[in-house]
Design an enzyme around this catalytic site. Structure first.
Site, PDB file in Angstrom:
ATOM      1  N   CYS A  48      24.991  -1.161  -3.248  1.00 42.05           N
ATOM      2  CA  CYS A  48      24.403  -1.785  -4.474  1.00 42.05           C
ATOM      3  C   CYS A  48      23.096  -1.261  -4.894  1.00 42.05           C
ATOM      4  CB  CYS A  48      24.035  -3.029  -3.277  1.00 42.05           C
ATOM      5  SG  CYS A  48      22.675  -4.338  -4.674  1.00 42.05           S
ATOM      6  N   CYS A  51      19.738  -3.891  -5.085  1.00 44.96           N
ATOM      7  CA  CYS A  51      19.677  -3.510  -3.898  1.00 44.96           C
ATOM      8  C   CYS A  51      18.273  -2.626  -3.312  1.00 44.96           C
ATOM      9  CB  CYS A  51      20.534  -3.433  -2.347  1.00 44.96           C
ATOM     10  SG  CYS A  51      21.155  -4.264  -2.622  1.00 44.96           S
TER      11      CYS A  51
END
Length: 305
Positions: A48, A51
């Site tokens: 991700c 993230c």
């Protein structure tokens, strides 16, 4: 993936404010811990990108909160059960737990200011909690309004120590310098404001205040200007200068009255100079100042009557 691999946060984790959790330790790390203080659970995954963007932002904000909140991170690839039970469908997702229950949250790689505001809101009013940035700024404003520029400057400096880019704190500190007559320090403080933020209302207000003080410094004593106006009420330049000098002396209502008198007598004088000067006064005083509110009302009455 370790915390260090995800965002280089191993030193922070050692402080006890940031840690990784598992399905087995979730209840202890999040549910039980949140009964003592708010806990943020950050759901992430190695693949991700957002993230990785959020990681340093949220860790910095948690560390800046100095113990008011803890951060617990969960890799959803390794531990899918908890996020599945909570209905987490997109990451990064941050859920705040308070007293053992979810209380608030946000999704996506939001900016640092939003994360800080989220934590401040979550922890506002906590017993023993350090004051939030918003609370410190409010305290500084109150102290300055009471006439203690040095005390207010100390509080603004505390905010700047935690966030060197805080526009309200920089503008506030500059305002304190103006209040004490330290114009060079005020100018130097405003130079720390990024060019993109120079149009901020608080910054423009301080710059206007500096300009007004410098204008007044070039004028004669108030008594001499008053004598000129008394000798010739149609001497608009003398009345204009008197208004600036009165403002520098803190006599805002009187300064307003003289400029309004010019507007009433000759609106076009000096290319609408009296009205423009009033607007600069209002900008320097701030939109909620009593003199600003009264002055705007009186100006509107003249212009639109």
């Amino acid at each position: 993936m370790t915390i260090m691999e995800q965002g280089g946060a191993a030193p922070q984790a050692a402080s006890g404010l940031i840690k990784e959790t598992t399905t087995q330790s979730f209840v202890k790390d999040v549910i039980e811990e949140s009964k003592h203080q708010p806990v943020l659970i950050d759901f992430w995954a190695p693949w991700c990108g957002p993230c990785r963007t959020l990681t340093p932002i949220i860790e910095k904000a948690v560390m800046a909160a100095k113990g008011r909140v803890k951060l617990v991170k969960m890799n959803i690839d390794e531990h899918p059960d908890i996020p599945g039970q909570m209905g987490i469908q997109s990451i990064p997702a941050v859920i705040a737990f308070v007293d053992g229950r979810p209380a608030d949250g946000f999704m996506g790689a939001v900016p640092e200011s939003q994360v800080t505001a989220f934590i401040d809101k979550l922890t506002a009013g906590m017993p023993g909690a350090e004051p939030t940035v918003a609370e410190l700024l409010k305290e500084a404003e109150t102290i300055l309004a009471e006439g203690d520029a040095a005390g207010a400057a100390a509080v603004y400096a505390e905010v700047i120590a935690a966030d060197a880019a805080s526009i309200p704190a920089l503008a506030g500190l500059a305002k304190c310098y103006v209040a004490t007559g330290a114009l060079e320090q005020a100018k130097q403080t405003l130079e720390l404001v990024p060019a993109a933020k120079r149009e901020d209302a608080a910054v423009k207000a301080v710059q206007a205040a500096i300009d007004l003080v410098e204008q007044a410094a070039a004028l004669g004593p108030v008594t001499e200007l008053e004598q000129k106006v008394a000798a010739n009420p149609l001497d608009h330049q003398a009345r204009f200068d008197l208004a600036i000098a009165l403002n520098a002396a803190g006599q805002r209502p009187e300064a307003t009255s003289h400029l309004l008198e010019i507007v009433k007598r000759d609106r076009k004088w000096n290319e609408d100079g009296a009205r423009k000067q009033l607007i600069q006064f209002f900008e320097a005083w701030g939109p909620t100042d009593e003199a600003t509110l009264d002055g705007r009302k009186r100006l509107s009455t003249i212009l639109f009557s």
